[in-house]
Write an enzyme that holds these catalytic residues in place. Structure first.
Site, PDB file in Angstrom:
ATOM      1  N   ASP A 153       0.849  -1.186   0.000  1.00 11.19           N
ATOM      2  CA  ASP A 153       0.000   0.000   0.000  1.00 11.19           C
ATOM      3  C   ASP A 153       0.885   1.237   0.000  1.00 11.19           C
ATOM      4  O   ASP A 153       1.732   1.397   0.870  1.00 11.19           O
ATOM      5  CB  ASP A 153      -0.921   0.003   1.225  1.00 11.19           C
ATOM      6  CG  ASP A 153      -2.102   0.954   1.039  1.00 11.19           C
ATOM      7  OD1 ASP A 153      -2.437   1.281  -0.117  1.00 11.19           O
ATOM      8  OD2 ASP A 153      -2.684   1.379   2.058  1.00 11.19           O
ATOM      9  N   HIS A 207      -3.926  13.895   0.625  1.00  7.74           N
ATOM     10  CA  HIS A 207      -4.187  13.010   1.763  1.00  7.74           C
ATOM     11  C   HIS A 207      -3.045  13.068   2.781  1.00  7.74           C
ATOM     12  O   HIS A 207      -3.276  13.224   3.985  1.00  7.74           O
ATOM     13  CB  HIS A 207      -4.387  11.571   1.280  1.00  7.74           C
ATOM     14  CG  HIS A 207      -4.485  10.565   2.392  1.00  7.74           C
ATOM     15  ND1 HIS A 207      -5.558  10.510   3.247  1.00  7.74           N
ATOM     16  CD2 HIS A 207      -3.625   9.602   2.810  1.00  7.74           C
ATOM     17  CE1 HIS A 207      -5.365   9.536   4.132  1.00  7.74           C
ATOM     18  NE2 HIS A 207      -4.200   8.964   3.882  1.00  7.74           N
ATOM     19  N   GLU A 222      -9.181   4.080  -2.613  1.00  8.93           N
ATOM     20  CA  GLU A 222      -7.941   3.859  -3.354  1.00  8.93           C
ATOM     21  C   GLU A 222      -8.241   3.141  -4.672  1.00  8.93           C
ATOM     22  O   GLU A 222      -9.297   2.553  -4.844  1.00  8.93           O
ATOM     23  CB  GLU A 222      -6.962   2.980  -2.540  1.00  8.93           C
ATOM     24  CG  GLU A 222      -6.677   3.523  -1.145  1.00  8.93           C
ATOM     25  CD  GLU A 222      -5.504   2.826  -0.461  1.00  8.93           C
ATOM     26  OE1 GLU A 222      -4.687   2.180  -1.152  1.00  8.93           O
ATOM     27  OE2 GLU A 222      -5.417   2.944   0.774  1.00  8.93           O
ATOM     28  N   ASP A 240      -9.461   0.298   1.354  1.00 12.25           N
ATOM     29  CA  ASP A 240      -8.540  -0.136   2.406  1.00 12.25           C
ATOM     30  C   ASP A 240      -9.151   0.228   3.764  1.00 12.25           C
ATOM     31  O   ASP A 240      -8.913   1.306   4.300  1.00 12.25           O
ATOM     32  CB  ASP A 240      -7.195   0.572   2.195  1.00 12.25           C
ATOM     33  CG  ASP A 240      -6.128   0.094   3.158  1.00 12.25           C
ATOM     34  OD1 ASP A 240      -6.304  -0.982   3.762  1.00 12.25           O
ATOM     35  OD2 ASP A 240      -5.115   0.806   3.310  1.00 12.25           O
ATOM     36  N   GLN A 271      -4.928   2.314  14.813  1.00 12.18           N
ATOM     37  CA  GLN A 271      -3.793   2.813  14.016  1.00 12.18           C
ATOM     38  C   GLN A 271      -2.958   3.816  14.802  1.00 12.18           C
ATOM     39  O   GLN A 271      -1.726   3.750  14.825  1.00 12.18           O
ATOM     40  CB  GLN A 271      -4.322   3.451  12.732  1.00 12.18           C
ATOM     41  CG  GLN A 271      -3.228   3.954  11.785  1.00 12.18           C
ATOM     42  CD  GLN A 271      -3.802   4.563  10.497  1.00 12.18           C
ATOM     43  OE1 GLN A 271      -5.016   4.535  10.270  1.00 12.18           O
ATOM     44  NE2 GLN A 271      -2.945   5.125   9.678  1.00 12.18           N
TER      45      GLN A 271
HETATM   46 MN    MN Z   1      -4.312   2.665   2.558  1.00 10.05          MN
END
Ligand code: MN
Length: 424
Positions: free
Chosen positions: A135, A142, A210, A242, A249
């Site tokens: 990825d 972004h 994405e 995704d 995270q």
């Molecule tokens: Mn991603």
């Protein structure tokens, strides 16, 4: 112009207005019907065409293949492994067979009965066996938004960002095809004001809009793919959602990057649209300043004008658009990404998948994640049914659509849809 991309071509298979699948598309996927195992297929309009049936009747006998087993496989990897020249010959052959001026297949009622299926009567499967998945993080909008929110608004981009197509190796086992249902993941999180982490379902469930490309070449360890050869190694593209758990995270990503916040599910659209079919929609990429290192220098139009949309459908309500973006905004293009991926001698395989990273545009309604759209939950979005969303709720369905359009021809991807179920 590539013959099969000619806007004047018309198929004898009906193509509804605004269909993503005119004769100029000819995507590849894996389908099964009530009576058949998963096999390679293509799609025109709302008709799925079984390539194993066309192989049975000899339509692929004179294309230079030693054997036709790739048309009977349960994934597209063997078909893709035949290489770029073959991809082009096969698309051209199918384009001829579906052309309204060609009677070869059009006139054979018996074959049509066996090979053609209404799209709503079939099940779609993972088109490829994904060996490895990378990825990237290649949208400057972004990366800037995330940098502003989580680090320093004045130095949002880290010093490496404009020099390296930043990426990480993800997990391929949990990439699934549109139509999936995925449970809200559980994990460790820690609130800023808490002394210790807690455990439970993510409270900040998110999508990432994405696109992904799929490689059609196997390389040996030590081999690199130069930027000007990279596109020959790319078979095609899919929409890539995704799924992300932002609270998991945030706590886990230092210092090695995302781990369990990203690997519980990613959802792709079922039809791989070839790079060849996307050729007419190429545009120039953004200027890269400062200049990139020589191994990342490229020439020509390497970005693609693909319109992207994300919708949320609540359990009982109708779908609401929450984002409109475009693949053409990408700062780093696919050729640069693949050149970078292999510059150290890392080997690749047929069927590997490479996510673009979240694709955000310049305006707040073009941000490709709820994290950015709701600006970390501070600006809830209003859906058409009157409800509000800061992040994704249980029983919401996330739908992503993508298509390119020019000169009256629309080549699209269909959709990637996933329903989010409560944690178990
Ligand atoms: Mn991603």
């Amino acid at each position: 112009m590539i013959k099969s991309n000619n806007p004047i071509l018309v198929s004898w298979i009906p193509v509804p207005e605004n269909s993503d699948f005119p004769i100029q598309n000819i995507p590849f996927g894996i389908f099964s019907s009530k009576n058949s195992e998963p096999h390679p297929a293509t799609r025109i309009g709302n008709t799925v065409v079984d390539l194993s049936q066309l192989a049975d009747f000899g339509f692929f006998d004179r294309m230079g293949l030693k054997d036709l087993s790739c048309f009977y496989a349960s994934v597209l990897n063997p078909l893709i492994a035949n290489g770029p020249q073959f991809w082009s010959i096969l698309r051209e052959k199918l384009s001829q067979l579906f052309n309204i001026e060609n009677d070869e297949l059009q006139g054979l009622e018996e074959v049509k009965k066996l090979a053609l299926f209404p799209v709503n009567s079939v099940e779609m499967h993972m088109p490829v066996e994904v060996g490895d998945y990378t990825d990237f993080y290649s949208s400057i909008e972004h990366a800037t938004n995330v940098g502003k929110m989580f680090r320093d608004p004045d130095n949002a981009l880290l010093p490496n960002w404009k020099h390296i197509p930043v990426g990480y190796h993800g997990r391929s086992s949990s990439i699934v095809v549109s139509g999936a249902e995925i449970h809200r993941p559980k994990g460790q999180t820690k609130a800023d004001d808490a002394d210790a982490p807690g455990f439970g379902p993510t409270k900040l469930f998110d999508f990432e809009l994405e696109m992904a490309f799929i490689t059609g070449k196997k390389t040996e360890m030590g081999e690199s793919i130069p930027v000007d050869k990279a596109e020959e190694a790319i078979f095609g593209m899919v929409i890539f959602n995704d799924l992300s758990a932002r609270d998991i995270q945030k706590w886990e990503y230092v210092p090695l990057g995302p781990f369990l916040s990203k690997n519980f599910g990613s959802v792709i659209s079922p039809w791989i649209v070839t790079l060849e079919a996307l050729q007419p929609f190429r545009v120039e990429g953004p200027e890269q300043e400062p200049a990139v290192l020589p191994y990342l220098e490229y020439s020509g139009e390497k970005n693609i004008d693909i319109k992207l949309e994300v919708l949320i459908k609540p359990e009982a309500g109708k779908e609401s658009t929450v984002c409109k973006s475009n693949f053409k905004y990408m700062y780093w293009n696919m050729a640069q990404q693949l050149a970078h991926q292999t510059v150290n001698g890392c080997n690749i395989n047929v069927g590997d998948m490479y996510g673009s990273g979240t694709i955000s545009g310049h305006t707040p309604d073009s941000y490709g994640s709820m994290l950015e759209l709701s600006w970390k939950g501070t600006k809830p979005l209003k859906l058409d049914d009157g409800s509000e969303r800061k992040f994704v709720l249980d029983n919401d369905t996330i739908i992503m659509r993508a298509y390119a359009e020019k000169n009256g021809v629309r080549v699209g991807f269909g959709e990637s849809a996933v329903k989010i179920l409560p944690a178990i």
